[in-house]
Design an enzyme around this catalytic site. Structure first.
Site, PDB file in Angstrom:
ATOM      1  N   LYS A 111     -64.255  61.758  16.573  1.00  0.00           N
ATOM      2  CA  LYS A 111     -64.538  62.390  15.280  1.00  0.00           C
ATOM      3  C   LYS A 111     -65.964  62.113  14.832  1.00  0.00           C
ATOM      4  O   LYS A 111     -66.574  62.923  14.147  1.00  0.00           O
ATOM      5  CB  LYS A 111     -63.520  61.947  14.224  1.00  0.00           C
ATOM      6  CG  LYS A 111     -62.160  62.583  14.453  1.00  0.00           C
ATOM      7  CD  LYS A 111     -61.340  62.668  13.189  1.00  0.00           C
ATOM      8  CE  LYS A 111     -60.042  63.407  13.443  1.00  0.00           C
ATOM      9  NZ  LYS A 111     -59.076  63.303  12.357  1.00  0.00           N
ATOM     10  N   LYS A 191     -56.696  68.657  24.761  1.00  0.00           N
ATOM     11  CA  LYS A 191     -55.458  68.523  23.987  1.00  0.00           C
ATOM     12  C   LYS A 191     -55.355  69.679  22.986  1.00  0.00           C
ATOM     13  O   LYS A 191     -56.359  70.058  22.389  1.00  0.00           O
ATOM     14  CB  LYS A 191     -55.540  67.188  23.229  1.00  0.00           C
ATOM     15  CG  LYS A 191     -54.306  66.796  22.482  1.00  0.00           C
ATOM     16  CD  LYS A 191     -54.579  65.617  21.574  1.00  0.00           C
ATOM     17  CE  LYS A 191     -55.326  66.034  20.334  1.00  0.00           C
ATOM     18  NZ  LYS A 191     -55.351  65.080  19.237  1.00  0.00           N
ATOM     19  N   LYS A 194     -55.938  71.944  16.321  1.00  0.00           N
ATOM     20  CA  LYS A 194     -56.424  72.924  15.366  1.00  0.00           C
ATOM     21  C   LYS A 194     -57.953  72.975  15.427  1.00  0.00           C
ATOM     22  O   LYS A 194     -58.554  74.048  15.463  1.00  0.00           O
ATOM     23  CB  LYS A 194     -55.927  72.501  13.971  1.00  0.00           C
ATOM     24  CG  LYS A 194     -56.319  73.382  12.846  1.00  0.00           C
ATOM     25  CD  LYS A 194     -55.257  74.417  12.546  1.00  0.00           C
ATOM     26  CE  LYS A 194     -55.754  75.549  11.684  1.00  0.00           C
ATOM     27  NZ  LYS A 194     -56.273  75.191  10.378  1.00  0.00           N
TER      28      LYS A 194
HETATM   29  P1  TYM Z   1     -51.709  64.669  13.519  1.00  0.00           P
HETATM   30  O1  TYM Z   1     -51.588  65.342  12.194  1.00  0.00           O
HETATM   31  O2  TYM Z   1     -52.977  64.886  14.283  1.00  0.00           O
HETATM   32  O3  TYM Z   1     -50.517  65.078  14.456  1.00  0.00           O
HETATM   33  C1  TYM Z   1     -49.154  64.974  14.068  1.00  0.00           C
HETATM   34  C2  TYM Z   1     -48.314  64.570  15.275  1.00  0.00           C
HETATM   35  O4  TYM Z   1     -48.465  65.534  16.316  1.00  0.00           O
HETATM   36  C3  TYM Z   1     -48.815  64.872  17.540  1.00  0.00           C
HETATM   37  N1  TYM Z   1     -49.700  65.782  18.315  1.00  0.00           N
HETATM   38  C4  TYM Z   1     -49.500  66.101  19.597  1.00  0.00           C
HETATM   39  N2  TYM Z   1     -48.553  65.753  20.480  1.00  0.00           N
HETATM   40  C5  TYM Z   1     -48.635  66.292  21.723  1.00  0.00           C
HETATM   41  N3  TYM Z   1     -49.620  67.140  22.120  1.00  0.00           N
HETATM   42  C6  TYM Z   1     -50.602  67.514  21.266  1.00  0.00           C
HETATM   43  N4  TYM Z   1     -51.544  68.359  21.661  1.00  0.00           N
HETATM   44  C7  TYM Z   1     -50.574  66.989  19.946  1.00  0.00           C
HETATM   45  N5  TYM Z   1     -51.364  67.156  18.856  1.00  0.00           N
HETATM   46  C8  TYM Z   1     -50.809  66.403  17.871  1.00  0.00           C
HETATM   47  C9  TYM Z   1     -49.575  63.638  17.088  1.00  0.00           C
HETATM   48  O5  TYM Z   1     -49.599  62.636  18.100  1.00  0.00           O
HETATM   49  C10 TYM Z   1     -48.793  63.219  15.872  1.00  0.00           C
HETATM   50  O6  TYM Z   1     -47.666  62.445  16.240  1.00  0.00           O
HETATM   51  N6  TYM Z   1     -52.977  59.965  12.336  1.00  0.00           N
HETATM   52  C11 TYM Z   1     -51.860  60.870  12.463  1.00  0.00           C
HETATM   53  C12 TYM Z   1     -51.046  61.013  11.184  1.00  0.00           C
HETATM   54  C13 TYM Z   1     -50.561  59.710  10.606  1.00  0.00           C
HETATM   55  C14 TYM Z   1     -49.499  58.917  11.112  1.00  0.00           C
HETATM   56  C15 TYM Z   1     -49.374  57.836  10.189  1.00  0.00           C
HETATM   57  C16 TYM Z   1     -48.683  59.013  12.226  1.00  0.00           C
HETATM   58  C17 TYM Z   1     -51.017  59.123   9.467  1.00  0.00           C
HETATM   59  N7  TYM Z   1     -50.295  58.002   9.220  1.00  0.00           N
HETATM   60  C18 TYM Z   1     -48.431  56.841  10.411  1.00  0.00           C
HETATM   61  C19 TYM Z   1     -47.741  58.017  12.416  1.00  0.00           C
HETATM   62  C20 TYM Z   1     -47.620  56.945  11.524  1.00  0.00           C
HETATM   63  C21 TYM Z   1     -52.375  62.261  12.811  1.00  0.00           C
HETATM   64  O7  TYM Z   1     -53.506  62.582  12.531  1.00  0.00           O
HETATM   65  O8  TYM Z   1     -51.450  63.102  13.359  1.00  0.00           O
END
Ligand code: TYM
Length: 326
Positions: A111, A191, A194
């Protein structure tokens, strides 16, 4: 009953990676665990974002989670900023988290490259807030996609460091991976995300979805229809694994290796299975869009429950820290 916590950013659309990497697994886990799911709006402000869109995106994200099956009878779905104790605990965790650990986080490095003009403290402290999201509920398990495992590991370390200094309050949470923890984008290279605009949104209409699938990159070495392919390196096959039954998988695997099936036919099979699973979700989401009051009601009630748990934890934490209470 063991507790699960996980979160998702309100970045607008939810894509297939989010769905099979996380959300579908969350729905499954509600059968066995006490589950809390969170729309993490404070995480979303660590990068530039359209301010006028945030409210809408937040409601829409909660709405899609509900449409996917995370209904109030099964679990809690709430919005992070509605329980401000998350950020309070994050401050305290900042004081036990070594900067070096944060600097080596892959997501922070990525990032920082993507947002060179705005490398702020929030971007660096992002995993500390994530640790606080999880630990404030003393969750034992965190179902996430592969990209979040490093952050969950950091939460374990934060819990360890806190407990060692202030007394045993937090469990060390473990990451739980789904059967498809890493879905690549339609470019077949990075990966699905968005930000990279290489995604298929789960609410996209069938025509748009097919168009993206039809042109998605497969095994790059399979140039002509007559060339045998390798399912192991094909992103479409990975998505098949998440949506198709064993017989289809066997047929597709064999057909691909022997050039018995072409990529378009393989994609058509996938599209059929995808559509079958996603159509009811899309229908539920579109009807919820006409009743956002219901969604607001769900997140309000959940926030109320979560707030009660978070307040209890903060009482323990404040006392352990030796803060003056009045
Ligand atoms: P975020 O919003 O990027 O994604 C949400 C969930 O989707 C999974 N994910 C994927 N899994 C497989 N292939 C992909 N291409 C893919 N893209 C996204 C992510 O691994 C995630 O599980 N930091 C986290 C949000 C968060 C969080 C937390 C998660 C904030 N606090 C506490 C767990 C516990 C995030 O940005 O996810």
């Amino acid at each position: 009953m063991k507790r699960i916590f996980s979160g998702i950013q309100p970045t607008g659309e939810i894509h297939l990676g989010n769905y099979v990497g996380a959300i579908r697994n969350w729905v499954e886990l509600t059968k066995e665990y006490d589950c809390i799911f969170c729309v993490v709006d404070y995480h979303a402000i660590t990068v530039d974002y359209p301010i006028e869109e945030l409210k809408k995106r937040t409601v829409e994200t909660a709405l899609i989670l509900i449409a996917c099956g995370l209904t109030p009878e099964k679990c809690r779905v709430f919005v992070q900023s509605h329980v401000p104790e998350h950020t309070e605990l994050a401050w305290i965790f900042n004081c036990v988290t070594p900067i070096g650990e944060l600097e080596r986080m892959t997501q922070f490095k990525d990032k920082s490259k993507q947002h060179r003009a705005n490398i702020n403290m929030g971007l660096m402290g992002y995993p500390v807030l994530q640790a606080s999201d999880i630990l404030i509920y003393k969750a034992g398990f965190v179902p996430v996609g592969e990209d979040q495992v490093q952050h969950v590991e950091l939460s374990r370390e934060v819990a360890r460091k806190f407990n060692a200094r202030f007394g045993e309050i937090f469990p060390e949470p473990k990451a739980l991976l789904s059967i498809a923890p890493k879905i690549l984008g339609v470019d077949g290279a990075a990966k699905m995300s968005k930000t990279l605009n290489n995604y298929i949104g789960i609410l996209e209409d069938e025509k748009a979805m097919w168009e993206k699938l039809r042109t998605a990159v497969t095994d790059v070495n399979r140039v002509r229809r007559a060339d045998p392919g390798n399912p192991e390196v094909c992103n479409i096959y990975t998505i098949h694994r998440a949506f198709s039954d064993n017989q289809v998988l066997l047929d597709v695997d064999k057909g691909c290796r022997t050039a018995g099936i072409g990529c378009i036919d393989c994609k058509k099979l996938l599209f059929k299975n995808l559509s079958e699973e996603l159509a009811p979700i899309r229908d539920r989401a579109f009807s919820l869009m006409k009743d956002t009051d219901y969604v607001i009601d769900v997140i309000q009630k959940s926030a109320c429950d979560c707030s009660a748990i978070a307040k209890e934890t903060m009482k323990e934490v404040r006392s352990a820290l030796g803060l003056l209470t009045i």
